[in-house]
Design an enzyme around this catalytic site. Structure first.
Site, mmCIF file in Angstrom:
data_model
loop_
_atom_site.group_PDB
_atom_site.id
_atom_site.type_symbol
_atom_site.label_atom_id
_atom_site.label_comp_id
_atom_site.label_asym_id
_atom_site.label_seq_id
_atom_site.Cartn_x
_atom_site.Cartn_y
_atom_site.Cartn_z
ATOM 1 C CG ASN A 21 4.420 -9.906 1.570
ATOM 2 O OD1 ASN A 21 5.848 -11.338 1.074
ATOM 3 N ND2 ASN A 21 4.616 -8.679 0.798
ATOM 4 C CG ASP A 75 -2.112 3.236 -2.989
ATOM 5 O OD1 ASP A 75 -1.104 3.114 -1.932
ATOM 6 O OD2 ASP A 75 -0.903 4.669 -2.671
ATOM 7 C CD GLU A 101 2.118 -6.985 2.844
ATOM 8 O OE1 GLU A 101 0.925 -7.292 3.077
ATOM 9 O OE2 GLU A 101 2.200 -7.577 2.417
ATOM 10 C CD1 TRP A 102 0.519 -1.182 -0.427
ATOM 11 C CD2 TRP A 102 2.067 -1.641 -0.977
ATOM 12 N NE1 TRP A 102 1.399 -0.403 -0.277
ATOM 13 C CE2 TRP A 102 2.745 -0.279 -1.275
ATOM 14 C CE3 TRP A 102 2.903 -2.900 -1.930
ATOM 15 C CZ2 TRP A 102 3.692 -0.022 -0.820
ATOM 16 C CZ3 TRP A 102 4.026 -2.252 -1.639
ATOM 17 C CH2 TRP A 102 5.109 -1.016 -1.499
ATOM 18 N N GLY A 103 -0.650 -6.192 1.493
ATOM 19 C CA GLY A 103 -1.497 -7.506 1.134
ATOM 20 C C GLY A 103 -0.625 -8.295 -0.104
ATOM 21 C CG ASP A 118 3.809 1.817 2.580
ATOM 22 O OD1 ASP A 118 3.684 1.568 2.149
ATOM 23 O OD2 ASP A 118 4.109 3.718 1.504
HETATM 24 C C1 GLA Z 1 2.370 3.610 -0.766
HETATM 25 C C2 GLA Z 1 0.930 4.020 0.372
HETATM 26 C C3 GLA Z 1 -0.150 4.742 0.360
HETATM 27 C C4 GLA Z 1 1.068 6.170 0.674
HETATM 28 C C5 GLA Z 1 2.489 6.510 0.055
HETATM 29 C C6 GLA Z 1 2.692 7.271 -0.018
HETATM 30 O O1 GLA Z 1 1.478 3.972 -1.877
HETATM 31 O O2 GLA Z 1 -0.028 2.269 -0.126
HETATM 32 O O3 GLA Z 1 -1.261 4.344 1.118
HETATM 33 O O4 GLA Z 1 0.962 5.864 2.070
HETATM 34 O O5 GLA Z 1 2.601 5.100 -0.293
HETATM 35 O O6 GLA Z 1 3.966 7.356 -0.705
#
Ligand code: GLA
Length: 375
Positions: A156, A174, A152-154, A119
């Site tokens: 970077n 998320d 890293e959610w995109g 993460d």
């Molecule tokens: C981030 C991630 C989630 C999950 C939480 C855990 O938000 O994107 O998928 O792993 O952390 O805290």
């Protein structure tokens, strides 16, 4: 393909949950359908490292430790995954791997972990590519093959640099269990199914065998309508996203399991070409998507985005279904394709005639097109 604890359980996890889930993978037919990895997300570790700086399992939640749990999962013929974070702390405030990458990788390998989700919280001034490369190298040095899942959610643009760093990378913040909503948490949002599908244009070029755009763990079985769950699942398959279940298997109903174990739909996801699908059109409340498959076959989804029942009349000669990236085209002018409905499991004739169907609110018609032999 696998399961992850986060969407349903957050940090409220323990060894019984993992063991029950492993048992249910077998008894519900999920293992036979191809689901393999059982992954514990945030909150499995103790709040503090031990006196040698080792990350250790929470002794209350996991009294027998991680190696015993991995053994249990392996004995079922399944694989076991854990979560850590590139920052100093995880998103839920547990110890992160920053500065302990090689040490943690060795712990994971010694417990026989097969998958690491990594993460991006509390990373301050870290460089994303560098941080993920450090953990990639640490895992390699630890000497056990471990699937590396970048989260890293995109932020970077991992699709530009991660092909040789990880096996999959999240492209969004998320997911949450709704069709097309955004839930504002103050400073960050979670996203409904269609928000994620629509979030990134033109990154399908980056996906392929062993390096996938990850649309996040699924919300199938977590409260949306059956039709919405079906569409969500069909779209994750068309997009060649990793298929990670996010529901509580102990209370899953038969409709949910039927959707998730549909072998013909899964075959679209797992097709050997590994091509991520693309939008053909979205007009008159119908999203039409296509994915080229092995052997000149294609899969297509027709999703009713409206809140009314809709009559679909799709003329194959109306537009061109073309994957410009891979130079592949549905050859409607010169060939016929047989059509199979992959949720109803029935044949729908061929492409010489219009495709006619009735679509309920937010439901999907997913078809497999196979080229007919010419006489
Ligand atoms: C981030 C991630 C989630 C999950 C939480 C855990 O938000 O994107 O998928 O792993 O952390 O805290």
């Amino acid at each position: 393909m696998g399961w992850n604890s986060w969407n349903t359980f957050a940090t409220d996890i323990d060894e019984k949950l993992v063991m029950d889930t492993a048992d249910l993978f077998v008894t519900l037919g999920l293992k036979d359908a191809g689901y393999e990895y059982i992954v514990l997300d945030d909150g499995w570790m103790a709040k503090e490292r031990d006196e040698n700086g080792n990350m250790v399992a929470d002794p209350q939640k996991f009294p027998n430790g991680m190696k015993a749990l991995a053994d249990y999962v392996h004995d079922k013929g399944l694989k076991f995954g854990l979560y850590s974070c590139a920052g100093s702390k995880t998103c839920a405030g547990y110890p992160g791997s920053r500065g302990h990458e090689y040490q943690d990788a060795r712990s994971f390998a010694s417990w026989e972990v097969d998958f690491l989700k990594y993460d991006w919280c509390n990373t301050e001034n870290l460089n994303a590519q560098g941080a993920y490369e450090t953990m990639r190298d640490a895992l390699a040095k630890a000497g056990r093959p471990i699937l590396f899942s970048i989260c890293e959610w995109g932020n970077n643009q991992p699709w530009e640099w991660a092909e040789n760093v990880g096996h999959m990378w999240r492209v969004s913040g998320d997911i949450t269990n709704c069709w097309d909503c955004e839930v504002d948490h103050g400073g960050w949002s979670s996203w409904g199914v269609w928000k994620i599908i629509n979030m990134r244009e033109n990154i399908r070029y980056a996906a392929g065998p062993d390096h996938w755009n990850d649309l996040d763990m699924m919300e199938v079985g977590n409260g949306m309508a059956v039709a919405e769950d079906r569409s969500h699942f069909a779209m994750w398959c068309i997009m060649a996203s990793p298929l990670i279940l996010g529901n509580d298997l102990r209370i899953a109903n038969t409709k949910t399991i039927e959707t998730l174990t549909n072998s013909e739909v899964i075959a679209v996801s797992q097709d050997p070409l590994g091509i991520q699908g693309f939008r053909v059109s979205n007009k008159d409340s119908v999203e039409i998507w296509a994915k080229p498959l092995f052997n000149d076959a294609w899969a297509m989804t027709f999703v009713n985005m409206s809140d009314k029942v809709l009559e679909l009349h799709y003329d194959w000669h109306d537009g061109v279904v073309e994957d410009k990236l891979n130079d592949l085209k549905l050859e409607i002018g010169t060939h016929r394709y047989t059509i199979k409905d992959l949720f109803q499991h029935k044949k729908l004739g061929d492409t010489s005639r219009k495709l006619e169907a009735t679509l309920d609110q937010h439901d999907v018609l997913m078809v497999l097109l196979e080229k007919k032999e010419e006489p």
